[in-house]
Design an enzyme around this catalytic site. Structure first.
Site, mmCIF file in Angstrom:
data_model
loop_
_atom_site.group_PDB
_atom_site.id
_atom_site.type_symbol
_atom_site.label_atom_id
_atom_site.label_comp_id
_atom_site.label_asym_id
_atom_site.label_seq_id
_atom_site.Cartn_x
_atom_site.Cartn_y
_atom_site.Cartn_z
ATOM 1 N N CYS A 402 7.214 6.005 2.663
ATOM 2 C CA CYS A 402 6.587 7.354 3.039
ATOM 3 C C CYS A 402 7.731 8.381 3.008
ATOM 4 C CB CYS A 402 6.173 7.282 4.573
ATOM 5 S SG CYS A 402 7.394 6.927 6.029
ATOM 6 N N ARG A 407 6.074 6.178 9.266
ATOM 7 C CA ARG A 407 4.587 5.777 8.850
ATOM 8 C C ARG A 407 4.538 4.487 8.034
ATOM 9 N NH1 ARG A 407 2.439 11.136 5.947
ATOM 10 N NH2 ARG A 407 4.591 11.391 5.396
#
Length: 448
Positions: A402, A407
């Site tokens: 990410c 994430r």
């Protein structure tokens, strides 16, 4: 005489009241038909039926909760947990109906709702009934689980995501499912030395981990292996410690979880749904600050699982292997096509040339494509379905990235829970790639 009449009326009223209550309860139970095991078995492949697990997400994933003999869900079942009906979000009813529709739970189908506690299925049934569903059936999954010949599905590594009751049992000195004994550490994970989330109330016995203990700017990659070992020792973590991580939002917990597994901690768990899952069960919080308890030896040479987190050179190799590997972008669509960098401290826009979009949410603080409405893990079939559109399949070598690794770490953990084997986190992500001269970058919608 008046006293006698009063007594008679009181008795008659009481009988009528009790009878009325009994009738109301009976009517409620009879409002939704019960389906028999054989009938359910015969309609598993029937497109006019949709089988729905209404228990908490953990039971669907594989945990043996509420006295079931086997954990997991009926093969082919989708999920719609009863506790979703109580989640406090804007436009909740319309959102829930949209979720149901996307799962194929529609009014034209015969909707079979099952639970193991006699409550969850009825709760979902009432919600659907008031919204126009009239072909609803109720089933007790304990009956299905008792028959070993009937198919049930559990995620291979469901134990990596734990329910709140599992953590509570650990605290209470019990030996819950999949726990093999030994030292236990519980951590609330968030950014900052003084955590507002921790100070407002945390799971009893939990210690705060500041994410700065495992990463540093400007790239926000993980620390060097020797510094990570010092982090573990300072927090009393060894390779043999059972580590339970959570947060008000669990993204930071997944970040630390991935790093601990990379280092070599054998038993790392994340509380599915974060702190709200604990609160939902009615368990107590404490506000006193618990201190770290350092240890002298980690018990293994860091890193034990070196390939669980990779760096720039390995990311390049994955991009060059166009047939057998995927570098999977866990950022929003706007970030992926280069409309925004997604971060105020990352200037570059776009993606590594050849990276495929693995979904995320609408902003860097959001993973709605991978989470249910209660922030638990979305079911694997749905994740695999939108991945397949981009050629992201379990038979390939998959590395997730990410902006700076948060994430992607959460999605890596979910892939691990599913049992996908050749997986890793590209730690540097877009921050590193976009700040390294000479690396190929793409913008716009890719040709597929």
């Amino acid at each position: 005489m008046k006293r006698l009449i009063s007594i008679i009326l009181t008795v008659l009223f009481g009988v009528t009241f009790l009878t009325g209550c009994s009738q109301n309860k009976q009517t409620s139970n009879l409002k939704f038909k019960e389906i028999k095991t054989e009938e359910l078995k015969n309609n598993l492949e029937n497109k006019d039926y949709v089988i729905v697990d209404t228990r908490i997400n953990d039971a669907y994933n594989g945990w043996k909760l509420d006295g079931v003999k086997r954990g997991g869900h009926i093969k082919g079942a989708t999920d719609f947990a009863a506790n979703w009906v109580d989640v406090d979000v804007a436009n909740k009813e319309s959102k829930l109906l949209e979720i149901a529709k996307n799962k194929g739970i529609t009014p034209d189908k015969n909707v079979v709702l099952y639970d193991a506690n006699g409550k969850d299925a009825l709760k979902v049934a009432e919600f659907l009934s008031k919204n126009g569903y009239n072909k609803i059936y109720i089933y007790d999954v304990k009956k299905w689980a008792e028959d070993e010949s009937l198919p049930m599905v559990s995620y291979k590594n469901y134990h990596m995501l734990v329910p709140a009751v599992w953590v509570k049992d650990l605290i209470d000195g019990k030996n819950p499912e999949t726990y093999s004994g030994g030292p236990v550490k519980i951590f609330e994970v968030s950014w900052g030395d003084e955590s507002k989330d921790y100070n407002n109330g945390h799971i009893p016995g939990a210690v705060h981990i500041n994410t700065d203990e495992v990463e540093e700017g400007p790239m926000w990659n993980r620390l060097s292996d020797d510094r990570l070992e010092k982090f573990a020792l300072n927090n009393g973590i060894t390779a043999d410690t059972t580590v339970v991580l959570y947060g008000t939002d669990s993204m930071a917990a997944f970040r630390v979880a991935a790093i601990l597994k990379y280092m070599g901690v054998k038993d790392v768990r994340v509380l599915n749904g974060g702190l709200s899952a604990w609160v939902r069960e009615g368990y107590q919080l404490e506000t006193k600050k618990n201190s770290k308890s350092p240890v002298q030896s980690f018990g293994a040479k860091v890193p034990v699982n070196k390939n669980y987190i990779i760096d720039l050179e390995e990311a390049k190799e994955i991009l060059n292997d166009k047939q057998g590997s995927c570098l999977v972008d866990i950022r929003s669509w706007e970030e992926y096509i280069g409309k925004t960098s997604g971060y105020d401290y990352i200037k570059g826009k776009g993606r590594p040339q050849g990276a495929v979009w693995g979904h995320a949410g609408t902003d860097p603080n959001n993973l709605q494509d991978f989470r249910n409405i209660d922030n638990t893990m979305r079911n694997a079939n749905e994740i695999l379905s939108f991945w397949k559109e981009w050629g992201i399949t379990p038979d390939k070598r998959l590395s997730f990235f990410c902006g700076t690794g948060w994430r992607a770490a959460e999605v890596l953990w979910y892939a691990d829970v599913m049992g996908i084997e050749n997986i890793s986190l590209y730690d540097g992500g877009w921050n590193e790639w976009s700040n390294t001269k000479g690396l190929p970058i793409e913008v716009g919608e890719p040709k597929r």
